[in-house]
Design a protein around this motif. Structure first.
Motif, PDB file in Angstrom:
ATOM      1  N   MET A  72       0.822  -1.211   0.000  1.00 16.42           N
ATOM      2  CA  MET A  72       0.000   0.000   0.000  1.00 16.42           C
ATOM      3  C   MET A  72       0.855   1.261   0.000  1.00 16.42           C
ATOM      4  SD  MET A  72      -3.326  -0.720   2.410  1.00 16.42           S
ATOM      5  CE  MET A  72      -2.680  -1.797   3.650  1.00 16.42           C
ATOM      6  N   LEU A  73       2.130   1.120   0.330  1.00 16.18           N
ATOM      7  CA  LEU A  73       3.002   2.287   0.436  1.00 16.18           C
ATOM      8  C   LEU A  73       3.875   2.491  -0.797  1.00 16.18           C
ATOM      9  CD1 LEU A  73       4.183   1.789   4.152  1.00 16.18           C
ATOM     10  CD2 LEU A  73       2.404   3.330   3.317  1.00 16.18           C
ATOM     11  N   GLU A  89      -9.369   9.356  -0.930  1.00 27.15           N
ATOM     12  CA  GLU A  89      -9.687   8.393  -2.002  1.00 27.15           C
ATOM     13  C   GLU A  89      -8.538   7.422  -2.212  1.00 27.15           C
ATOM     14  OE1 GLU A  89     -10.890  10.376  -5.535  1.00 27.15           O
ATOM     15  OE2 GLU A  89     -12.686  11.270  -4.629  1.00 27.15           O
ATOM     16  N   GLY A  90      -7.311   7.947  -2.180  1.00 27.22           N
ATOM     17  CA  GLY A  90      -6.146   7.076  -2.354  1.00 27.22           C
ATOM     18  C   GLY A  90      -6.036   6.062  -1.229  1.00 27.22           C
ATOM     19  N   LEU A  91      -6.296   6.507   0.003  1.00 29.44           N
ATOM     20  CA  LEU A  91      -6.256   5.605   1.159  1.00 29.44           C
ATOM     21  C   LEU A  91      -7.330   4.535   1.048  1.00 29.44           C
ATOM     22  CD1 LEU A  91      -5.292   4.812   4.010  1.00 29.44           C
ATOM     23  CD2 LEU A  91      -6.871   6.530   4.919  1.00 29.44           C
ATOM     24  N   GLN A  92      -8.534   4.938   0.677  1.00 29.36           N
ATOM     25  CA  GLN A  92      -9.645   3.987   0.572  1.00 29.36           C
ATOM     26  C   GLN A  92      -9.353   2.930  -0.488  1.00 29.36           C
ATOM     27  OE1 GLN A  92     -13.446   5.820  -0.275  1.00 29.36           O
ATOM     28  NE2 GLN A  92     -14.536   4.221   0.824  1.00 29.36           N
ATOM     29  N   LYS A  93      -8.799   3.361  -1.614  1.00 29.36           N
ATOM     30  CA  LYS A  93      -8.470   2.402  -2.670  1.00 29.36           C
ATOM     31  C   LYS A  93      -7.374   1.443  -2.221  1.00 29.36           C
ATOM     32  CE  LYS A  93      -7.244   2.129  -7.567  1.00 29.36           C
ATOM     33  NZ  LYS A  93      -8.351   1.173  -7.817  1.00 29.36           N
ATOM     34  N   ALA A  94      -6.371   1.972  -1.505  1.00 31.41           N
ATOM     35  CA  ALA A  94      -5.275   1.123  -1.015  1.00 31.41           C
ATOM     36  C   ALA A  94      -5.798   0.079  -0.037  1.00 31.41           C
ATOM     37  CB  ALA A  94      -4.208   1.984  -0.353  1.00 31.41           C
ATOM     38  N   LEU A  95      -6.788   0.444   0.760  1.00 32.15           N
ATOM     39  CA  LEU A  95      -7.314  -0.470   1.770  1.00 32.15           C
ATOM     40  C   LEU A  95      -8.122  -1.610   1.164  1.00 32.15           C
ATOM     41  CD1 LEU A  95      -8.288   2.062   4.576  1.00 32.15           C
ATOM     42  CD2 LEU A  95      -6.557   0.266   4.727  1.00 32.15           C
ATOM     43  N   GLU A  96      -8.435  -1.524  -0.109  1.00 32.09           N
ATOM     44  CA  GLU A  96      -9.104  -2.656  -0.768  1.00 32.09           C
ATOM     45  C   GLU A  96      -8.195  -3.879  -0.750  1.00 32.09           C
ATOM     46  OE1 GLU A  96     -10.219  -1.364  -4.649  1.00 32.09           O
ATOM     47  OE2 GLU A  96     -11.735   0.062  -3.929  1.00 32.09           O
ATOM     48  N   GLN A  97      -6.871  -3.653  -0.807  1.00 36.01           N
ATOM     49  CA  GLN A  97      -5.924  -4.773  -0.737  1.00 36.01           C
ATOM     50  C   GLN A  97      -6.021  -5.471   0.619  1.00 36.01           C
ATOM     51  OE1 GLN A  97      -1.850  -3.784  -2.149  1.00 36.01           O
ATOM     52  NE2 GLN A  97      -2.689  -1.777  -2.681  1.00 36.01           N
ATOM     53  N   LEU A  98      -6.125  -4.669   1.680  1.00 37.25           N
ATOM     54  CA  LEU A  98      -6.238  -5.241   3.018  1.00 37.25           C
ATOM     55  C   LEU A  98      -7.563  -5.978   3.179  1.00 37.25           C
ATOM     56  CD1 LEU A  98      -5.016  -5.571   5.827  1.00 37.25           C
ATOM     57  CD2 LEU A  98      -6.053  -3.387   6.482  1.00 37.25           C
ATOM     58  N   VAL A 110      -9.556   2.998  10.429  1.00 34.07           N
ATOM     59  CA  VAL A 110      -9.150   4.307   9.934  1.00 34.07           C
ATOM     60  C   VAL A 110     -10.227   5.016   9.109  1.00 34.07           C
ATOM     61  CG1 VAL A 110      -7.986   3.389   7.864  1.00 34.07           C
ATOM     62  CG2 VAL A 110      -7.278   5.594   8.857  1.00 34.07           C
ATOM     63  N   LEU A 111     -10.962   4.309   8.265  1.00 29.97           N
ATOM     64  CA  LEU A 111     -11.979   4.970   7.439  1.00 29.97           C
ATOM     65  C   LEU A 111     -13.101   5.532   8.302  1.00 29.97           C
ATOM     66  CD1 LEU A 111     -12.169   2.542   4.376  1.00 29.97           C
ATOM     67  CD2 LEU A 111     -10.918   4.704   4.585  1.00 29.97           C
ATOM     68  N   CYS A 112     -13.520   4.772   9.301  1.00 39.90           N
ATOM     69  CA  CYS A 112     -14.559   5.253  10.216  1.00 39.90           C
ATOM     70  C   CYS A 112     -14.043   6.405  11.064  1.00 39.90           C
ATOM     71  CB  CYS A 112     -15.042   4.124  11.125  1.00 39.90           C
ATOM     72  SG  CYS A 112     -15.902   2.786  10.262  1.00 39.90           S
ATOM     73  N   LEU A 113     -12.799   6.319  11.500  1.00 45.66           N
ATOM     74  CA  LEU A 113     -12.197   7.403  12.276  1.00 45.66           C
ATOM     75  C   LEU A 113     -12.212   8.708  11.491  1.00 45.66           C
ATOM     76  CD1 LEU A 113      -9.110   5.491  13.751  1.00 45.66           C
ATOM     77  CD2 LEU A 113     -10.893   6.576  15.122  1.00 45.66           C
ATOM     78  N   LEU A 114     -11.936   8.613  10.206  1.00 44.76           N
ATOM     79  CA  LEU A 114     -11.874   9.810   9.370  1.00 44.76           C
ATOM     80  C   LEU A 114     -13.258  10.338   9.028  1.00 44.76           C
ATOM     81  CD1 LEU A 114      -8.975   8.666   7.030  1.00 44.76           C
ATOM     82  CD2 LEU A 114      -8.892  10.572   8.650  1.00 44.76           C
ATOM     83  N   ARG A 148       2.231   4.682   9.759  1.00 40.40           N
ATOM     84  CA  ARG A 148       2.911   4.664   8.458  1.00 40.40           C
ATOM     85  C   ARG A 148       1.940   4.985   7.331  1.00 40.40           C
ATOM     86  NH1 ARG A 148       5.879  -0.611   7.163  1.00 40.40           N
ATOM     87  NH2 ARG A 148       6.826   0.714   5.561  1.00 40.40           N
ATOM     88  N   LEU A 149       0.773   4.365   7.349  1.00 40.60           N
ATOM     89  CA  LEU A 149      -0.232   4.642   6.315  1.00 40.60           C
ATOM     90  C   LEU A 149      -0.686   6.092   6.373  1.00 40.60           C
ATOM     91  CD1 LEU A 149      -2.683   1.587   6.176  1.00 40.60           C
ATOM     92  CD2 LEU A 149      -1.109   2.352   4.413  1.00 40.60           C
ATOM     93  N   GLY A 150      -0.892   6.568   7.607  1.00 39.92           N
ATOM     94  CA  GLY A 150      -1.346   7.942   7.772  1.00 39.92           C
ATOM     95  C   GLY A 150      -0.351   8.943   7.222  1.00 39.92           C
ATOM     96  N   ASP A 151       0.904   8.744   7.536  1.00 42.66           N
ATOM     97  CA  ASP A 151       1.937   9.642   7.020  1.00 42.66           C
ATOM     98  C   ASP A 151       1.981   9.605   5.491  1.00 42.66           C
ATOM     99  OD1 ASP A 151       2.610  10.351   9.580  1.00 42.66           O
ATOM    100  OD2 ASP A 151       4.345   9.008   9.715  1.00 42.66           O
ATOM    101  N   HIS A 152       1.768   8.443   4.917  1.00 38.00           N
ATOM    102  CA  HIS A 152       1.840   8.290   3.463  1.00 38.00           C
ATOM    103  C   HIS A 152       0.669   8.971   2.757  1.00 38.00           C
ATOM    104  CE1 HIS A 152       3.374   6.338  -0.180  1.00 38.00           C
ATOM    105  NE2 HIS A 152       2.105   6.120  -0.514  1.00 38.00           N
ATOM    106  N   PHE A 153      -0.518   8.917   3.370  1.00 41.18           N
ATOM    107  CA  PHE A 153      -1.714   9.464   2.718  1.00 41.18           C
ATOM    108  C   PHE A 153      -2.159  10.808   3.307  1.00 41.18           C
ATOM    109  CE2 PHE A 153      -1.907   4.957   1.620  1.00 41.18           C
ATOM    110  CZ  PHE A 153      -2.189   5.027   0.259  1.00 41.18           C
TER     111      PHE A 153
END
Length: 578
Positions: A344-345, A356-365, A502-506, A522-527
């Motif tokens: 994801m990074l 949007e980028g974070l949400q799309k990346a989380l599809e992998q998870l 994270v999505l609900c938190l946001l 790490r994800l937060g810093d990246h997105f």
């Protein structure tokens, strides 16, 4: 833990648990740790928040200073009485020095009057909250509280020393609390700050005051060293009562301005609805639920094989095989999870918040979580678990310190229209329901999690999947909000601890991150997410609200900001107040 998939049993964040105090730690430190929730409550009082922001009304500060003079005079008198009772020469000298410090502090209050041009009334009327503490303190020092003998009835020097210890037990929490607040507020000042109450903050954060607080604690420890467990319990009781009375003192300070906290301050149940959401594993619970279910399965295997074979070594081997299977599942999941985060990074780091980028990346998870759940089902490791065993485990489940009392306070508050939901990856919602039903009132929490399929109360090994991923959680979150269409204004708060939240938190108006998740950081810093400690954020909100003279205190979702806390006590103080 990031999910309910098999992982080694681990303890929760140490900051979130009831702290075990090491043997040999003095009574002063033990009490401060035990009553840390009350210290947090004091920090989040409207008076302290307004003072920290610098926009505390000057008349409110004037009233506070006038009342604090009564406090300090009582302190000086109590130190004098304690000094007379102390048998040890060094203790007498130490208490005498502390009394001199209090007298110097009274002089400092005179300088406050001159600096701010306050027309201080020398003999200001003492208010009820102030008198409750001063009366309590002087009654303790005079031996007029329950369990404490009056000086005239003390036959030996040792008994007099006990009275000195009790007196310091009623004074120490206030000294430590002011030192704590001073340090916290000092951390919010910058070197060029023109904060109007800078002198007050610098006084209580100064090395001199910090040393006085520590000296008071050291003296309490020294005077208490020969006390029995019962006598130490009296000190603990006095310490707690003093702390509560100090908080009441802060709460009693009159404010002629609006404040941003507590969050429910302007909640009108006819117009507003508080929507509270929380994760369960390691947000609410101390141990991840998958570890609990694994242990139940292993114990079940051991007992079943022993009954069938009447051979202890055979049953132990069966349990060891199952434990090994869990270990393999856990190892595989951790490796896959870590690789998924790395994948994801690989995209370019976002320059600003990229939802949007974070949400799309989380599809992998999400894909990973579903695959791993399927592996667990296919391995059959959950087959044969008895519903009654699961319920008993839920009843014994240790929950994070302060979480239970927080939700109980929400549920029993008749002035609130509150809707509370728990969203969890847990494989077995019955485990969570049992944990709640065994705690008074918590069965009112609505649980959204996966379910076991049973045949005659025994698990078939199948999981009825409902919440498997961050995206699933968000869908449940939005569905709940949509279903609450009663025309009321909704204030949403989500409390979580990991990437799964994270999505609900946001999306929530206030997303509160409890504990520390390296993967989420790490994800937060990246997105482009911002992680902000809650207390400084509240102070900043208060500052902007007054400066802009508008409702800038509104907490809004999708801002890219997550508010971090170290305990449920912070959450309680922020939302409900003291």
């Amino acid at each position: 833990m990031e999910s309910a998939n098999p992982k080694p049993a681990v303890a929760g964040n140490p900051k979130l648990l009831s702290i075990e105090v090491a043997e040999g730690v003095g009574i002063a430190r033990r009490c401060w740790i035990k009553f840390n929730k009350e210290a947090t409550s004091a920090l989040y009082t409207p008076f302290v928040i307004c003072l920290a922001s610098g926009n505390l009304n000057i008349q409110s500060f004037r009233h506070y200073i006038a009342q604090d003079v009564h406090f300090l005079k009582a302190f000086a008198q109590a130190f004098e009485l304690a000094e007379e009772c102390a048998d040890d020469d060094d203790a007498k000298i130490g208490i005498g020095e502390l009394r001199k410090d209090v007298l110097e502090e009274l002089k400092m209050h005179d300088s406050f009057v001159q600096e701010w041009g306050l027309e201080m009334v020398k003999e200001s009327t003492i208010n009820p909250a102030t008198s409750k503490y001063t009366d309590f303190l002087l009654a303790t020092a005079s031996g007029k509280v329950e369990g404490v003998k009056a000086p005239g009835k003390l036959a030996t020097p040792f008994e007099k020393t006990k009275l000195a210890a009790y007196t310091l037990g009623a004074m120490t929490p206030c000294m430590r609390l002011y030192a704590y607040i001073g340090k916290e507020l000092q951390g919010l000042l910058d070197g060029k700050s023109n904060h109007p109450y800078k002198k007050w903050i610098e006084n209580y954060s100064s090395e001199g005051f910090q040393a006085s607080a520590l000296q008071t604690e050291d003296l309490l420890d020294k005077l208490s060293v020969a006390l029995t467990g019962e006598e130490l319990a009296i000190i603990e009781k006095l310490y707690y009562q003093a702390m509560k009375l100090e908080i009441d003192f802060f709460l009693a300070q009159p404010l002629s301005q609006k404040t941003v906290i507590p969050l429910i301050r302007y909640h009108d149940p006819a117009e507003h609805c508080l929507m509270l959401f929380s994760d369960f594993d390691l947000t609410f619970s101390v141990v991840d639920s998958s570890a609990i279910l694994a242990e139940i399965a292993i114990m079940k295997a051991s007992k079943s094989n022993q009954i069938q074979s009447e051979n202890k070594s055979t049953s132990m081997a069966a349990a060891a095989d199952l434990r090994n299977t869990w270990g393999v599942l856990s190892k595989h999941y951790i490796e896959e999870y870590d690789q998924c985060i790395e994948n994801m990074l690989v995209t370019e780091k976002a320059e600003k918040f990229d939802y949007e980028g974070l949400q799309k990346a989380l599809e992998q998870l999400s894909d990973l979580e579903k695959r791993e759940n399927l592996r667990v089902i296919e391995c059959g490791v959950l087959k044969g678990l008895d519903l009654e065993d699961i319920k008993r485990a839920g009843e014994r489940l240790i929950l994070q310190d302060g979480s239970t009392s927080f939700f109980q306070s929400i549920i029993t508050n008749e002035k609130l229209d509150a809707d509370i939901h728990v969203l969890s990856y847990c494989w077995c919602a019955d485990l969570i329901r049992s944990a709640f039903s065994s705690r008074g009132g918590l069965d009112a929490l609505k649980v959204h999690a996966n379910e076991f399929r049973y045949e005659e109360s025994l698990s078939t090994g199948e999981i009825i999947t409902k919440v498997e991923s961050p995206i699933d959680k968000l869908q449940v979150f939005n569905k709940i909000l949509d279903s609450r269409g009663n025309g009321k204004k909704k204030r949403t708060v989500y409390i979580g601890d990991s990437v799964g939240d994270v999505l609900c938190l946001l999306e929530a108006d206030v997303g509160i991150l409890i504990g520390s998740s390296p993967s989420l950081k790490r994800l937060g810093d990246h997105f482009g997410l911002t992680f902000t400690p809650l207390f400084p954020a509240v102070v900043e909100k208060q500052k902007k609200w007054m400066e802009e003279e508008e409702d800038s205190s509104t907490w809004k979702g999708l801002s890219g900001v997550l508010y971090t806390v170290s305990s449920w006590a912070e959450i309680h103080a922020f939302i409900l107040g003291s």
